[in-house]
Design a protein around this motif. Structure first.
Motif, PDB file in Angstrom:
ATOM      1  N   ALA A 101       0.582  -5.342 -10.495  1.00 39.94           N
ATOM      2  CA  ALA A 101      -0.797  -5.549 -10.084  1.00 39.94           C
ATOM      3  C   ALA A 101      -1.714  -5.319 -11.275  1.00 39.94           C
ATOM      4  O   ALA A 101      -1.422  -4.529 -12.160  1.00 39.94           O
ATOM      5  N   PRO A 102      -2.866  -6.038 -11.343  1.00 40.62           N
ATOM      6  CA  PRO A 102      -3.796  -5.808 -12.439  1.00 40.62           C
ATOM      7  C   PRO A 102      -4.248  -4.360 -12.467  1.00 40.62           C
ATOM      8  O   PRO A 102      -4.705  -3.825 -11.462  1.00 40.62           O
ATOM      9  N   PHE A 113      -7.009  -4.160  -2.662  1.00 38.14           N
ATOM     10  CA  PHE A 113      -6.103  -4.394  -1.551  1.00 38.14           C
ATOM     11  C   PHE A 113      -6.550  -5.591  -0.729  1.00 38.14           C
ATOM     12  O   PHE A 113      -7.720  -5.935  -0.703  1.00 38.14           O
ATOM     13  N   ARG A 114      -5.643  -6.203  -0.017  1.00 36.42           N
ATOM     14  CA  ARG A 114      -5.947  -7.332   0.843  1.00 36.42           C
ATOM     15  C   ARG A 114      -5.006  -7.290   2.044  1.00 36.42           C
ATOM     16  O   ARG A 114      -3.906  -6.756   1.958  1.00 36.42           O
ATOM     17  N   VAL A 116      -2.148  -2.356   8.024  1.00 35.12           N
ATOM     18  CA  VAL A 116      -1.348  -2.532   6.811  1.00 35.12           C
ATOM     19  C   VAL A 116      -2.214  -3.098   5.691  1.00 35.12           C
ATOM     20  O   VAL A 116      -3.022  -4.001   5.897  1.00 35.12           O
ATOM     21  N   THR A 117      -2.049  -2.555   4.487  1.00 34.52           N
ATOM     22  CA  THR A 117      -2.711  -3.080   3.295  1.00 34.52           C
ATOM     23  C   THR A 117      -1.665  -3.346   2.231  1.00 34.52           C
ATOM     24  O   THR A 117      -0.525  -2.902   2.336  1.00 34.52           O
ATOM     25  N   ALA A 118      -2.080  -4.060   1.186  1.00 39.04           N
ATOM     26  CA  ALA A 118      -1.152  -4.344   0.089  1.00 39.04           C
ATOM     27  C   ALA A 118      -1.933  -4.689  -1.170  1.00 39.04           C
ATOM     28  O   ALA A 118      -2.997  -5.279  -1.094  1.00 39.04           O
ATOM     29  N   PRO A 119      -1.419  -4.309  -2.343  1.00 40.74           N
ATOM     30  CA  PRO A 119      -2.064  -4.705  -3.590  1.00 40.74           C
ATOM     31  C   PRO A 119      -1.683  -6.115  -3.971  1.00 40.74           C
ATOM     32  O   PRO A 119      -0.656  -6.643  -3.540  1.00 40.74           O
ATOM     33  N   TRP A 130       3.733  -3.788   0.936  1.00 43.37           N
ATOM     34  CA  TRP A 130       2.995  -3.415   2.133  1.00 43.37           C
ATOM     35  C   TRP A 130       2.954  -1.899   2.244  1.00 43.37           C
ATOM     36  O   TRP A 130       3.920  -1.223   1.913  1.00 43.37           O
ATOM     37  N   SER A 131       1.850  -1.378   2.756  1.00 45.00           N
ATOM     38  CA  SER A 131       1.724   0.063   2.930  1.00 45.00           C
ATOM     39  C   SER A 131       0.890   0.350   4.167  1.00 45.00           C
ATOM     40  O   SER A 131      -0.145  -0.271   4.383  1.00 45.00           O
TER      41      SER A 131
END
Length: 387
Positions: free
Chosen positions: A8-9, A28-29, A56-59, A66-67
């Motif tokens: 991830a950036p 996150f998206r 759920v979020t994710a970078p 997923w987290s």
């Protein structure tokens, strides 16, 4: 494990723009898990139940991650490795080899993510979620302490001092690859942005740089090999409220020259020093002048920023040296790897830009100097203090 993807950036990328008032991209998206039923299948098999979809979020990154909370209430981080079949298989194997390795190193207990399970065929790994800030965030927010640097140095030194386990990958890391400074493969060339091509052309025209990279790879081949992270960056450090650092992303773990990891940490702070030339970070209440800096101002501010940040490298080195002795050529190799790290950041940053900025070129110039004449930079980084 916190939802942090090594691809991830990083917040260190483009942080020089913070004082220009530009809006930052979200970290996150939302993620549609319907396309990946194997994720909930793994979590259910582990006894946690599937993810609670609306939480759920994710970078954004090369890997799918997923987290969030599961049906059992346990917060989990899941990564799906993305790449060619051979690449995913190799990264999965190194990750699982690291789990066998770390079980015999008491000093790393509590300083690495807790692996809960995996699905080899699907390329999935599941970890405990960790609420934490990354080292990159701490760096940008000026919250990365000397004590933290010392502790991280101890943990990396302990990693390098530990005995290897059977089955460890002993193939050399892919980069730096001096051959790319002669010519890029057609497939790679066709996928690069204009800024990335500009970065590679800048390096390809430099015969001294090419020779220095070839020398570094020869020195690395002859160096003693130890267990090493081999993709170490500050955004892979996760620090929770208790201040305990957790070192993540062990997909490149292998037997290698440990100077690579030490140089990477130093390179992170060299790079941050250069980026900060065009910010008011560390300047107190003095506003940054919204004018073009002269060459003399760039040099002066660069020295000031390095003097402020390089003590982090010195603290890391002191912590590292409490754990192991180093071979006589280690400081020079570590310094050269620090130089390569800045050039690697040049290419990585180019992937997010249309053109190379002047400050990115300045960072590459410092990296070039450290790579070509590492013996001159070793003292600046504190690596000459080997006793």
């Amino acid at each position: 494990m916190q939802a942090v993807d090594k691809d991830a950036p990083s917040r260190t990328e483009g942080a020089d723009r913070e004082n220009k008032g530009k809006k930052k991209a979200p970290a996150f998206r939302p993620v549609d898990l319907d396309s990946f039923p194997e994720v909930d299948a793994l979590l259910t098999e582990l006894g946690f139940g599937g993810f609670v979809r609306n939480a759920v979020t994710a970078p954004v990154g090369r890997n799918h991650t997923w987290s969030g909370p599961t049906e059992s209430g346990r917060r989990i981080f899941v990564k799906r490795l993305v790449g060619t079949e051979a690449d995913v298989r190799a990264r999965m194997a190194r990750t699982l080899t690291f789990e066998r390795f770390v079980a015999q190193v008491p000093g790393l207990a509590g300083h690495v993510p807790t692996l809960l399970g995996c699905d080899r065929e699907a390329g999935l790994v599941a970890f405990d979620h960790l609420s934490a800030k990354s080292g990159a965030e701490l760096m940008v927010d000026e919250e990365f302490s000397g004590h933290l640097a010392f502790t991280v140095g101890q943990k990396i030194g302990g990693l390098h001092a530990a005995p290897a386990v059977e089955g460890m990958d002993d193939t050399p890391p892919a980069l730096p690859e001096p051959g790319l400074l002669h010519a890029l493969p057609l497939g790679m060339y066709n996928e690069l942005s204009f800024a990335e091509l500009e970065a590679w052309r800048l390096m390809q025209r430099d015969a001294e740089l090419r020779e220095a990279l070839e020398e570094l790879r020869r020195a690395e081949e002859d160096a003693p090999r130890h267990p090493a992270h081999c993709d170490f960056r500050v955004d892979q450090l996760l620090v929770g409220d208790g201040g305990v650092p957790v070192i993540a992303d062990w997909e490149e773990f292998r037997l290698a020259d440990p100077a690579r990891d030490v140089g990477a940490f130093a390179g992170e702070w060299l790079y941050r020093s250069v980026l900060d030339i065009v910010t008011n970070r560390g300047d107190g209440d003095t506003p940054f002048p919204d004018v073009e800096l002269t060459h003399e101002q760039v040099l002066s501010r660069g020295v000031e920023k390095m003097e402020r940040l390089l003590p982090m490298v010195h603290q890391f080195w002191h912590g590292y040296r409490t754990q192991r002795e180093v071979d006589p050529d280690f400081p020079v190799r570590a310094t050269a790897f620090a130089g390569w790290h800045l050039l690697d950041r040049l290419v990585a940053g180019a992937a997010q830009s249309q053109r190379l900025s002047g400050i990115e070129r300045a960072a590459a110039g410092i990296g070039r100097g450290a790579l070509i004449t590492p013996h001159k930079f070793a003292g600046l980084l504190g690596f000459e203090e080997t006793q």
